[in-house]
Motif scaffolding. Structure first.
Motif, short mmCIF file in Angstrom:
data_model
loop_
_atom_site.label_atom_id
_atom_site.label_comp_id
_atom_site.label_asym_id
_atom_site.label_seq_id
_atom_site.Cartn_x
_atom_site.Cartn_y
_atom_site.Cartn_z
N GLN A 1 72.22 -5.37 -73.83
CA GLN A 1 71.37 -5.57 -72.65
C GLN A 1 71.04 -4.20 -72.05
N ILE A 2 69.73 -3.93 -71.89
CA ILE A 2 69.27 -2.64 -71.39
C ILE A 2 68.84 -2.75 -69.93
N ARG A 3 68.18 -3.83 -69.59
CA ARG A 3 67.70 -4.05 -68.22
C ARG A 3 67.72 -5.55 -67.93
N GLY A 4 67.95 -5.89 -66.66
CA GLY A 4 68.00 -7.30 -66.30
C GLY A 4 69.32 -7.94 -66.68
N SER A 5 69.35 -9.26 -66.65
CA SER A 5 70.57 -9.99 -66.98
C SER A 5 70.20 -11.26 -67.73
N LYS A 6 71.21 -11.87 -68.34
CA LYS A 6 70.96 -13.11 -69.06
C LYS A 6 72.26 -13.87 -69.29
N GLU A 7 72.11 -15.15 -69.56
CA GLU A 7 73.21 -15.95 -70.09
C GLU A 7 72.95 -16.12 -71.57
N LEU A 8 73.90 -15.68 -72.35
CA LEU A 8 73.80 -15.80 -73.81
C LEU A 8 74.87 -16.79 -74.26
N ALA A 9 74.44 -17.86 -74.90
CA ALA A 9 75.36 -18.86 -75.44
C ALA A 9 75.45 -18.66 -76.95
N VAL A 10 76.65 -18.39 -77.45
CA VAL A 10 76.87 -18.16 -78.88
C VAL A 10 77.85 -19.21 -79.39
N PHE A 11 77.52 -19.78 -80.53
CA PHE A 11 78.33 -20.85 -81.10
C PHE A 11 79.15 -20.32 -82.27
N PRO A 12 80.34 -20.86 -82.48
CA PRO A 12 81.17 -20.39 -83.60
C PRO A 12 80.45 -20.57 -84.93
N PRO A 13 80.60 -19.62 -85.85
CA PRO A 13 79.87 -19.69 -87.12
C PRO A 13 80.43 -20.73 -88.07
N ARG A 14 79.53 -21.27 -88.88
CA ARG A 14 79.88 -22.14 -90.00
C ARG A 14 80.74 -23.34 -89.58
N VAL A 15 80.33 -23.98 -88.50
CA VAL A 15 80.95 -25.24 -88.07
C VAL A 15 79.97 -26.36 -88.39
N GLU A 16 80.36 -27.25 -89.26
CA GLU A 16 79.46 -28.27 -89.80
C GLU A 16 78.82 -29.12 -88.72
N GLU A 17 79.56 -29.39 -87.66
CA GLU A 17 79.04 -30.25 -86.60
C GLU A 17 77.93 -29.58 -85.81
N ILE A 18 77.89 -28.23 -85.82
CA ILE A 18 76.87 -27.49 -85.07
C ILE A 18 75.64 -27.26 -85.94
N ILE A 19 75.83 -26.57 -87.07
CA ILE A 19 74.77 -26.35 -88.06
C ILE A 19 75.38 -26.63 -89.42
N SER A 20 74.83 -27.56 -90.15
CA SER A 20 75.42 -27.94 -91.42
C SER A 20 75.30 -26.81 -92.45
N ALA A 21 76.21 -26.79 -93.40
CA ALA A 21 76.14 -25.80 -94.48
C ALA A 21 74.81 -25.92 -95.22
N LYS A 22 74.34 -27.13 -95.40
CA LYS A 22 73.06 -27.35 -96.10
C LYS A 22 71.91 -26.70 -95.34
N ASP A 23 71.88 -26.87 -94.01
CA ASP A 23 70.82 -26.26 -93.20
C ASP A 23 70.88 -24.73 -93.27
N ILE A 24 72.08 -24.18 -93.22
CA ILE A 24 72.22 -22.72 -93.32
C ILE A 24 71.71 -22.23 -94.66
N GLU A 25 72.14 -22.88 -95.73
CA GLU A 25 71.76 -22.45 -97.08
C GLU A 25 70.25 -22.53 -97.29
N THR A 26 69.63 -23.57 -96.76
CA THR A 26 68.18 -23.73 -96.90
C THR A 26 67.44 -22.66 -96.12
N TYR A 27 67.91 -22.38 -94.90
CA TYR A 27 67.24 -21.40 -94.05
C TYR A 27 67.37 -19.98 -94.62
N LEU A 28 68.48 -19.69 -95.28
CA LEU A 28 68.64 -18.38 -95.91
C LEU A 28 67.62 -18.17 -97.03
N GLU A 29 67.08 -19.25 -97.57
CA GLU A 29 66.04 -19.16 -98.60
C GLU A 29 64.64 -19.17 -97.99
#
Length: 294
Positions: A154-182
């Motif tokens: 952050q350089i100027r201003g402020s924000k709320e940043l929400a970050v989710f734990p990586p590679r949790v199937e309930e949040i983003i499925s492995a299939k969705d990640i693999e497809t998006y990487l392509e």
């Protein structure tokens, strides 16, 4: 650990690409990162490196599509003059290629390389790219994830940043990640119930967050000022291996198989990453045979 130039404070370096963490940085007063300097730099960048969107206020919007669709309406002079009140969003990539960022870019690479060595995930930064994000007060960056690791400053201003734990199937499925990487354009849809998984950081100028490889996240800018944020996206040896293994999984799914998600076994991940070139070669040969005989 060697003294770092851009990063400061206590690092939870063991969390690199395992979970988000917050720290401080030294770049809030860098001359290339004032709104006046940025306005000039944006005018000098090739047009395909500057993207724009307006009226983003829904976490469920496809962020990639919003930027692409609205870029055609881009008038930088007007946007920068009215950004405090116009509810708009500018994203610019490959700032490392601009002379104003040359020294800063070198310092960032040196710092991150030191962290990778400490974490035993590589000796140097791979495929690094600097992005700038300039947004109106209260602007929203919809829920999405990136194809690489990220340090966001952050350089100027402020924000709320929400970050989710990586590679949790309930949040983003492995299939969705693999497809998006392509390079698929479809991101998984946002669902309000996912918010219970979020690590939320309320941060301001001089503060930074690590967003792990393929971790979902969204941003809500603060109301008091425009937001200027710089990110450096990059790969380590580890995330490059994960990327190749995930791409192999995507190939296997085309054959109706159900491969195990990447990240559970370092040995299996290495094997999958090593097999990707051979499998791609088989696909090329199969396509040629189909063209010849069918």
């Amino acid at each position: 650990m060697k003294s770092l130039k851009c990063f400061e404070g206590d690092f939870e370096n063991f969390k690199l690409d395992r979970g988000p963490f917050e720290f401080r940085h030294t770049m809030a007063d860098h001359p290339a990162l004032t709104i006046e300097s940025i306005s000039k730099i944006l005018q000098e960048l090739p047009k395909d490196r500057v993207m724009f969107s307006k009226g983003l206020n829904d976490l469920g919007v496809n962020f990639d599509d919003a930027l692409d669709n609205d870029t055609k309406k881009l008038d930088l002079n007007e946007i920068i003059e009215t950004i405090r009140t116009s509810n708009c969003y500018i994203a610019a990539r490959n700032l490392e290629l601009h002379p104003s960022f040359k020294e800063l870019y070198g310092d960032l690479l040196a710092d991150i390389s030191e962290l990778l060595k400490l974490n035993k995930t590589g000796n140097k930064v791979l495929e690094p790219m600097i992005w700038l994000f300039i947004a109106s007060p209260n602007a929203i960056t919809p829920f999405h994830f990136d194809r690489s690791s990220n340090f966001i400053f952050q350089i100027r201003g402020s924000k709320e940043l929400a970050v989710f734990p990586p590679r949790v199937e309930e949040i983003i499925s492995a299939k969705d990640i693999e497809t998006y990487l392509e390079r698929a354009s479809a991101l998984p849809p946002w669902r309000e119930e996912l918010d219970r998984f979020a690590h939320k950081f309320n941060f301001k100028a001089g503060e930074a967050v690590h967003i792990p490889f393929v971790s979902g996240h969204y941003v809500k800018n603060g109301p008091e000022d425009i937001s200027i944020t710089m990110s450096i996206f990059f790969h380590s040896n580890e995330t490059m291996k994960w990327t190749s293994a995930m791409k192999l999984n995507n190939r296997l799914r085309r054959f109706g198989l159900k491969p195990k998600a990447v990240g559970n076994s370092p040995l299996v991940d290495r094997l999958k990453a090593g097999l990707l070139p051979a499998v791609d070669g088989m696909f090329i040969v199969a396509k040629k045979i189909l063209v010849l005989f069918f």
